[in-house]
Design an enzyme around this catalytic site. Structure first.
Site, PDB file in Angstrom:
ATOM      1  N   HIS A 172       1.010 -11.837   1.535  1.00  0.00           N
ATOM      2  CA  HIS A 172      -0.092 -11.140   0.841  1.00  0.00           C
ATOM      3  C   HIS A 172      -0.760 -11.971  -0.252  1.00  0.00           C
ATOM      4  O   HIS A 172      -1.959 -11.857  -0.485  1.00  0.00           O
ATOM      5  CB  HIS A 172       0.444  -9.822   0.256  1.00  0.00           C
TER       6      HIS A 172
ATOM      7  N   TYR B 239       0.821  -1.224   0.000  1.00  0.00           N
ATOM      8  CA  TYR B 239       0.000   0.000   0.000  1.00  0.00           C
ATOM      9  C   TYR B 239       0.854   1.273   0.000  1.00  0.00           C
ATOM     10  O   TYR B 239       0.335   2.368  -0.210  1.00  0.00           O
ATOM     11  CB  TYR B 239      -0.981   0.007   1.181  1.00  0.00           C
TER      12      TYR B 239
END
Ligand SMILES: NC(=O)c1ccc[n+]([C@@H]2O[C@H](COP(=O)([O-])OP(=O)(O)OC[C@H]3O[C@@H](n4cnc5c(N)ncnc54)[C@H](OP(=O)(O)O)[C@@H]3O)[C@@H](O)[C@H]2O)c1
Length: 280
Positions: free
Chosen positions: A104, A51
């Protein structure tokens, strides 16, 4: 009123609703968002290396005045070295540990190998750099592969989940339930955002009208009831953040018939926002 917590398989507790620091916050200065979320009572924050906003999150954490011990902080690794990634995140975030560290997505670890990546996570958990470890966007076959070498079972599998993915995701939900892996669902509001005008709209609107809640609240409640897990959402607006907490604090459960009606209507559409490998 505070958000309830769920018990993870390792005995730790996680707030049932988390505030997402991706999507709308992706690559942006998220300091105001962190302050807003924490002050509205979202003590579970979902960040990630990908992010690219850790520096601004640190500023938000510091500005919020909320004590570290009251916050549940998750981050996710998307580079090939989970140890290097976590150490870098901890330094940037100015934290001594994260509450949950996730791989992830399996494809990020093809080079190093899933077994090695997970072993690093296990070691960092033992060292106290992360209190719990888990995965994200893992299919049944990825979880089975991990189980061949893992000493620690992932506590969480964080996946996209909403009515337009129920059919495809049900075997994964069943596998995770059987192995005490809690689901953390992202994209729960997809029928109202990226996949508008779909086949669940009328049913969700009717349930909302008959129960006196909003369509967003009905979708969040449905998501939590079907997975029995954690739900992740996000909003830039204080009023919506308050609205989104209600399903987890005071809204009565949907009836079995209401849950089933959303499942049945959702089955006629398939929509996935990211992570196409999950359909393989
Ligand atoms: N592991 C992964 O691969 C992965 C992938 C994607 C996301 N995530 C995580 O999950 C978090 C949440 O994901 P998400 O953003 O997809 O969640 P979402 O809850 O489906 O959508 C949130 C978005 O919907 C808008 N919204 C909220 N209530 C609404 C309503 N009633 N009607 C219309 N729009 C509404 C919000 O905008 P406003 O600001 O206008 O309210 C916000 O931008 C992310 O931030 C991230 O932390 C993880």
């Amino acid at each position: 009123m505070s958000l309830p917590k769920l018990l993870l398989s390792n005995g730790r507790r996680i707030p049932v609703l988390g505030y997402g620091l991706g999507t709308a916050n992706y690559g942006r200065d998220s300091s105001d968002a962190v302050v807003l979320a924490l002050r509205q009572g979202y003590l579970h924050l979902d960040g990630a290396e990908a992010y690219a906003n850790d520096e601004s999150i640190r500023i938000g954490l510091e500005r919020s005045g909320v004590s570290r011990k009251d916050i549940f902080y998750t981050t996710k690794c998307s580079s090939k070295d989970p140890r290097a990634a976590l150490l870098k995140s901890l330094k940037t975030l100015n934290l001594e540990y994260v509450d949950l560290y996730l791989l992830h997505s399996p494809e990020y670890f093809e080079e190093i190998g899933l077994a090695k990546a997970w072993e690093m996570c296990e070691e960092m958990q033992t060292e106290g750099l992360c209190k719990s470890i888990g995965v994200s966007n893992f299919r049944v076959k990825d979880l089975k592969k991990l189980a061949e070498t893992a000493k620690v079972t992932p506590v969480i599998n964080q996946i996209e989940f909403h009515p337009y993915l129920y059919k495809e995701t049900k075997p994964l939900l069943d596998y995770c339930k059987e192995h005490a892996i809690t689901i953390a669902a992202w994209g729960p509001l997809t029928p109202l955002t990226n996949a508008k005008n779909g086949p669940v709209d009328v049913t969700v609107a009717e349930i909302a009208k008959s129960t006196g809640y909003t369509p967003g609240q009905v979708l969040l409640k449905w998501c939590q009831q079907v997975t029995g897990g954690v739900v992740l959402t996000t909003s830039s607006k204080a009023s919506r953040l308050q609205e989104q907490m209600v399903p987890f604090i005071s809204m009565p459960d949907l009836t079995d018939a209401q849950v089933e009606a959303i499942i049945e209507n959702g089955k006629s559409k398939h929509f996935r926002t990211y992570m196409p490998h999950m359909d393989e």
